[in-house]
Design a protein around this motif. Structure first.
Motif, PDB file in Angstrom:
ATOM      1  N   LEU A 103       6.245 -61.704 -31.871  1.00 34.73           N
ATOM      2  CA  LEU A 103       6.194 -60.956 -30.619  1.00 34.73           C
ATOM      3  C   LEU A 103       5.171 -59.829 -30.681  1.00 34.73           C
ATOM      4  N   LYS A 104       4.184 -59.967 -31.574  1.00 32.06           N
ATOM      5  CA  LYS A 104       3.124 -58.959 -31.761  1.00 32.06           C
ATOM      6  C   LYS A 104       3.692 -57.616 -32.220  1.00 32.06           C
ATOM      7  N   ARG A 105       4.676 -57.704 -33.124  1.00 37.45           N
ATOM      8  CA  ARG A 105       5.234 -56.487 -33.718  1.00 37.45           C
ATOM      9  C   ARG A 105       5.113 -56.587 -35.223  1.00 37.45           C
ATOM     10  N   SER A 106       4.632 -55.521 -35.803  1.00 37.83           N
ATOM     11  CA  SER A 106       4.430 -55.482 -37.243  1.00 37.83           C
ATOM     12  C   SER A 106       4.750 -54.078 -37.740  1.00 37.83           C
ATOM     13  N   ALA A 107       5.668 -53.991 -38.685  1.00 36.29           N
ATOM     14  CA  ALA A 107       6.024 -52.689 -39.247  1.00 36.29           C
ATOM     15  C   ALA A 107       6.060 -52.792 -40.763  1.00 36.29           C
ATOM     16  N   VAL A 108       5.317 -51.933 -41.424  1.00 42.57           N
ATOM     17  CA  VAL A 108       5.384 -51.862 -42.884  1.00 42.57           C
ATOM     18  C   VAL A 108       6.528 -50.910 -43.217  1.00 42.57           C
ATOM     19  N   LEU A 109       7.556 -51.448 -43.861  1.00 41.59           N
ATOM     20  CA  LEU A 109       8.752 -50.669 -44.177  1.00 41.59           C
ATOM     21  C   LEU A 109       8.592 -49.905 -45.483  1.00 41.59           C
ATOM     22  N   GLY A 110       7.840 -50.504 -46.398  1.00 42.82           N
ATOM     23  CA  GLY A 110       7.610 -49.875 -47.683  1.00 42.82           C
ATOM     24  C   GLY A 110       6.310 -50.386 -48.264  1.00 42.82           C
ATOM     25  N   HIS A 111       5.665 -49.565 -49.100  1.00 40.89           N
ATOM     26  CA  HIS A 111       4.395 -49.991 -49.686  1.00 40.89           C
ATOM     27  C   HIS A 111       4.213 -49.357 -51.049  1.00 40.89           C
ATOM     28  N   SER A 112       3.429 -50.022 -51.876  1.00 45.47           N
ATOM     29  CA  SER A 112       3.117 -49.478 -53.196  1.00 45.47           C
ATOM     30  C   SER A 112       2.006 -48.446 -53.056  1.00 45.47           C
ATOM     31  N   LYS A 113       1.847 -47.664 -54.093  1.00 51.68           N
ATOM     32  CA  LYS A 113       0.826 -46.605 -54.078  1.00 51.68           C
ATOM     33  C   LYS A 113      -0.561 -47.215 -53.914  1.00 51.68           C
ATOM     34  N   GLY A 114      -1.399 -46.516 -53.149  1.00 49.24           N
ATOM     35  CA  GLY A 114      -2.774 -46.951 -52.976  1.00 49.24           C
ATOM     36  C   GLY A 114      -3.034 -47.789 -51.745  1.00 49.24           C
TER      37      GLY A 114
END
Length: 154
Positions: A103-114
């Motif tokens: 549905l054209k939705r994108s959320a980054v919930l967590g990410h590594s450093k950098g």
């Protein structure tokens, strides 16, 4: 509340809504649902989902794939830690935990450093890995390290 949610989502299900309410709290969910309704009247969508993250992350039987299609699946508890562990175990440039749909939705919930989570969300907005029977819980974005290297030169 579930009667006012579009039918294709997990929050339209009695079980999905109850599961999210158990995690977020009934009063919090009701408060932000009302505020979200008022926000819609002035053209701002998604307030309820933004303030009650489990409302958007909880998947009931309609939103999951086998063998989890008989379960309620919650969003991750510590997504940054999960992403960092994936990066370390795989020896890769970086890792993210993302919620992406068709549905054209994108959320980054967590990410590594950098990593820049806003850039990753833009890359994933078109859901290039599919959403239905493709079964793509883990994806690889090729040449991201090269992209970052070239971007930093500019």
């Amino acid at each position: 509340m579930r009667r006012f949610v579009p039918g294709e989502g997990s929050m339209a299900s009695l079980y999905g809504m109850q599961a999210a309410m158990n995690l977020e709290g009934e009063w919090k969910m009701m408060f932000w649902f009302f505020i979200g309704f008022l926000a819609k009247l002035v053209g701002k969508n998604g307030v309820w989902y933004a303030k009650c993250r489990q409302a958007s992350l909880t998947d009931d039987v309609t939103g999951t794939m086998p063998p989890f299609d008989k379960c309620i699946v919650y969003g991750p508890a510590e997504p940054d830690k999960v992403a960092e562990n994936i990066k370390q175990r795989m020896g890769c440039y970086g890792a993210v935990v993302a919620d992406v749909n068709d549905l054209k939705r994108s959320a980054v919930l967590g990410h590594s450093k950098g990593l820049n989570p806003k850039e990753i969300a833009k890359i994933l907005i078109d859901n290039p890995f599919g959403n239905a029977s493709q079964k793509t819980p883990i994806v690889v974005i090729k040449n991201y390290a090269q992209f970052v290297k070239n971007r930093n030169k500019d």
